[in-house]
Design an enzyme around this catalytic site. Structure first.
Site, PDB file in Angstrom:
ATOM      1  N   SER A   1     135.355   1.483  52.874  1.00  0.00           N
ATOM      2  CA  SER A   1     134.909   1.036  54.119  1.00  0.00           C
ATOM      3  C   SER A   1     133.500   1.401  54.267  1.00  0.00           C
ATOM      4  O   SER A   1     132.623   0.939  55.435  1.00  0.00           O
ATOM      5  CB  SER A   1     135.560   1.378  55.358  1.00  0.00           C
ATOM      6  OG  SER A   1     137.283   0.758  55.148  1.00  0.00           O
TER       7      SER A   1
ATOM      8  N   HIS B   1     134.848  -5.186  49.364  1.00  0.00           N
ATOM      9  CA  HIS B   1     135.425  -5.015  50.615  1.00  0.00           C
ATOM     10  C   HIS B   1     136.168  -5.962  51.131  1.00  0.00           C
ATOM     11  O   HIS B   1     135.619  -6.737  51.744  1.00  0.00           O
ATOM     12  CB  HIS B   1     134.187  -4.260  51.544  1.00  0.00           C
ATOM     13  CG  HIS B   1     134.627  -3.541  52.894  1.00  0.00           C
ATOM     14  ND1 HIS B   1     133.938  -3.563  53.969  1.00  0.00           N
ATOM     15  CD2 HIS B   1     135.781  -3.058  52.959  1.00  0.00           C
ATOM     16  CE1 HIS B   1     134.429  -3.061  55.026  1.00  0.00           C
ATOM     17  NE2 HIS B   1     135.870  -2.648  54.554  1.00  0.00           N
TER      18      HIS B   1
ATOM     19  N   GLU C   1     133.198  -8.598  51.434  1.00  0.00           N
ATOM     20  CA  GLU C   1     131.776  -8.006  51.551  1.00  0.00           C
ATOM     21  C   GLU C   1     131.713  -7.381  50.067  1.00  0.00           C
ATOM     22  O   GLU C   1     132.159  -6.401  49.728  1.00  0.00           O
ATOM     23  CB  GLU C   1     131.591  -6.989  52.692  1.00  0.00           C
ATOM     24  CG  GLU C   1     130.481  -6.768  53.009  1.00  0.00           C
ATOM     25  CD  GLU C   1     130.545  -5.739  54.135  1.00  0.00           C
ATOM     26  OE1 GLU C   1     131.193  -5.048  54.117  1.00  0.00           O
ATOM     27  OE2 GLU C   1     129.414  -5.683  55.055  1.00  0.00           O
TER      28      GLU C   1
ATOM     29  N   ASN D   1     131.139  -2.821  59.325  1.00  0.00           N
ATOM     30  CA  ASN D   1     131.245  -1.582  59.853  1.00  0.00           C
ATOM     31  C   ASN D   1     130.045  -1.236  60.604  1.00  0.00           C
ATOM     32  O   ASN D   1     130.022  -0.530  61.782  1.00  0.00           O
ATOM     33  CB  ASN D   1     131.891  -0.475  59.207  1.00  0.00           C
ATOM     34  CG  ASN D   1     133.354  -0.720  59.194  1.00  0.00           C
ATOM     35  OD1 ASN D   1     133.988  -1.258  59.857  1.00  0.00           O
ATOM     36  ND2 ASN D   1     133.836  -0.663  57.758  1.00  0.00           N
TER      37      ASN D   1
HETATM   38  P1  NAD Z   1     146.641   3.628  52.492  1.00  0.00           P
HETATM   39  O1  NAD Z   1     146.735   5.048  52.981  1.00  0.00           O
HETATM   40  O2  NAD Z   1     147.566   2.939  53.199  1.00  0.00           O
HETATM   41  O3  NAD Z   1     146.741   3.363  50.932  1.00  0.00           O
HETATM   42  C1  NAD Z   1     146.294   4.468  50.024  1.00  0.00           C
HETATM   43  C2  NAD Z   1     147.064   4.694  48.848  1.00  0.00           C
HETATM   44  O4  NAD Z   1     146.755   5.399  47.734  1.00  0.00           O
HETATM   45  C3  NAD Z   1     148.471   5.250  49.186  1.00  0.00           C
HETATM   46  O5  NAD Z   1     149.457   4.580  48.612  1.00  0.00           O
HETATM   47  C4  NAD Z   1     148.385   6.705  48.317  1.00  0.00           C
HETATM   48  O6  NAD Z   1     149.627   6.966  47.705  1.00  0.00           O
HETATM   49  C5  NAD Z   1     147.474   6.392  47.304  1.00  0.00           C
HETATM   50  N1  NAD Z   1     146.638   7.022  46.424  1.00  0.00           N
HETATM   51  C6  NAD Z   1     146.547   8.495  46.890  1.00  0.00           C
HETATM   52  N2  NAD Z   1     145.783   9.127  45.963  1.00  0.00           N
HETATM   53  C7  NAD Z   1     145.853   8.357  44.899  1.00  0.00           C
HETATM   54  C8  NAD Z   1     145.436   8.625  43.662  1.00  0.00           C
HETATM   55  N3  NAD Z   1     144.978   9.718  42.946  1.00  0.00           N
HETATM   56  N4  NAD Z   1     145.760   7.560  42.493  1.00  0.00           N
HETATM   57  C9  NAD Z   1     146.247   6.391  43.025  1.00  0.00           C
HETATM   58  N5  NAD Z   1     146.848   6.347  44.421  1.00  0.00           N
HETATM   59  C10 NAD Z   1     146.445   7.280  45.146  1.00  0.00           C
HETATM   60  O7  NAD Z   1     145.061   3.255  52.565  1.00  0.00           O
HETATM   61  P2  NAD Z   1     144.453   1.707  53.105  1.00  0.00           P
HETATM   62  O8  NAD Z   1     144.317   1.463  54.487  1.00  0.00           O
HETATM   63  O9  NAD Z   1     144.983   0.923  52.186  1.00  0.00           O
HETATM   64  O10 NAD Z   1     143.076   1.979  52.830  1.00  0.00           O
HETATM   65  C11 NAD Z   1     142.374   2.030  51.264  1.00  0.00           C
HETATM   66  C12 NAD Z   1     140.979   2.022  51.244  1.00  0.00           C
HETATM   67  O11 NAD Z   1     140.611   0.600  51.675  1.00  0.00           O
HETATM   68  C13 NAD Z   1     140.202   3.056  51.928  1.00  0.00           C
HETATM   69  O12 NAD Z   1     139.010   3.367  51.193  1.00  0.00           O
HETATM   70  C14 NAD Z   1     139.904   2.371  53.279  1.00  0.00           C
HETATM   71  O13 NAD Z   1     138.590   2.935  54.072  1.00  0.00           O
HETATM   72  C15 NAD Z   1     139.696   0.725  52.797  1.00  0.00           C
HETATM   73  N6  NAD Z   1     139.866  -0.217  53.710  1.00  0.00           N
HETATM   74  C16 NAD Z   1     141.005  -0.230  54.842  1.00  0.00           C
HETATM   75  C17 NAD Z   1     141.161  -1.048  55.392  1.00  0.00           C
HETATM   76  C18 NAD Z   1     142.399  -1.275  56.557  1.00  0.00           C
HETATM   77  O14 NAD Z   1     142.185  -1.626  57.443  1.00  0.00           O
HETATM   78  N7  NAD Z   1     143.495  -0.514  56.299  1.00  0.00           N
HETATM   79  C19 NAD Z   1     140.257  -2.302  55.782  1.00  0.00           C
HETATM   80  C20 NAD Z   1     139.079  -2.336  54.662  1.00  0.00           C
HETATM   81  C21 NAD Z   1     139.055  -1.419  53.770  1.00  0.00           C
END
Ligand code: NAD
Length: 285
Positions: free
Chosen positions: A120, A141, A153, A191
């Site tokens: 993000s 994104h 994005e 963002n």
């Molecule tokens: P989340 O915490 O729900 O999921 C992250 C996952 O990554 C977890 O299941 C964790 O076990 C796993 N993980 C951690 N270390 C790891 C590794 N070394 N290898 C493999 N897996 C690993 O996070 P999220 O909300 O899904 O966000 C993920 C990304 O997406 C972030 O960069 C976030 O900024 C971006 N994002 C999130 C949103 C949102 O609304 N949640 C929206 C757009 C973008």
């Protein structure tokens, strides 16, 4: 560039959504996570979300079963990416973690593979600089919830090639999304525009300009936003909002991005929004 096999690295909120849509598009999906539990939960979530689409007659049972059969899970990144055309990283928003994973992806994925991040706010140019293939590193994104939201994005790092950009734009369209190409600057477009609005809404609350319901209703009915900024901040997570504002403030060096002290206070108290049951509103468990 053919895009038939995709690895999704990180099976959390965003990873399971990306895997869901990729499998429905007919791609072979490897879903990778460090945690077996998380992989099991992700598969359950995907199945539940696809069941809902079946009930709404947006897909047939046979389509659901075929899509689910296209998803394979593994806890080994090396195994997961060894013969894919694209890896999409969706691990937590921590720069050092992403840098380490991109190094691993670069070493393990085939030379032709594109490496994409769902970050993000972390610089795609910096992530790309950790690899030997910066021209094949790009931002994809997706928005939450991925199966519902139309936007992708597409973020070009300084070295991202036209061919790489074209390939992920085409793939996003195949996935039924609307890709929008932007350049790599802090917060990209989404963002950079959204977070200052949310921050200003929190300043309005802190200064007593209005109650949360008043602030959100003005933006919903007056500006035609489907959700008010405070309710949206609760949905995104107040810790995530703070994190992104800190990136904007630090990287752009302009005080207009300074996070509102009330936001810091809520995060310090553990009032993180929906996920903790309390933010600007309260939520039932
Ligand atoms: P989340 O915490 O729900 O999921 C992250 C996952 O990554 C977890 O299941 C964790 O076990 C796993 N993980 C951690 N270390 C790891 C590794 N070394 N290898 C493999 N897996 C690993 O996070 P999220 O909300 O899904 O966000 C993920 C990304 O997406 C972030 O960069 C976030 O900024 C971006 N994002 C999130 C949103 C949102 O609304 N949640 C929206 C757009 C973008």
């Amino acid at each position: 560039m053919s895009m038939d096999g995709v690895a999704v690295v990180g099976a959390g909120t965003m990873g399971n959504g990306i895997a869901h849509v990729a499998a429905l598009t007919g791609l072979d999906v490897r879903l990778v996570d460090v945690s077996e539990d998380q992989l099991a939960q992700a598969l359950k979530a995907i199945e539940k979300n696809m069941d809902r689409q079946v009930r709404k007659e947006r897909m047939t049972e046979a389509e659901r079963d075929e899509a689910l059969a296209r998803i394979r899970t593994t806890t080994s990144t090396v195994e997961g990416v060894k013969d894919v055309d694209l890896a999409v990283e969706a691990v937590p928003e921590k720069a050092e973690l992403k840098y380490a994973i991109f190094k691993e992806l670069d070493e393990s994925a085939p030379d032709h593979a594109v490496l994409a991040s769902n970050t993000s706010s972390i610089s795609i140019t910096e992530i790309a600089g950790r690899t030997e293939r910066p021209e094949r590193v790009v931002g994809m994104h997706f928005m939450n919830p991925v199966p519902v939201m139309k936007l992708v994005e597409v973020i070009r790092g300084l070295a991202t090639s036209d061919e790489t950009t074209r390939a992920v734009v085409e793939l996003s369209e195949r996935m039924g999304k609307t890709p929008v190409e932007v350049n790599d600057f802090p917060g990209f477009v989404s963002n950079r525009v959204l977070m200052p609005m949310i921050n200003e809404a929190i300043f309005c609350l802190m200064e007593g300009v209005g109650e949360p319901e008043a602030i959100d209703t003005v933006m919903k009915l007056g500006m035609n936003h489907p959700m008010g900024p405070l309710a949206l901040a609760d949905l995104i997570g107040l810790d995530t909002c703070l994190n992104i504002l800190e990136v904007l403030h630090r990287e752009l060096g302009d005080d207009r991005y300074r996070p509102c002290p009330l936001l810091r206070k809520y995060v310090a108290a553990g009032w993180l929004g929906r996920k903790s049951g309390r933010g600007f509103y309260t939520y039932d468990a």
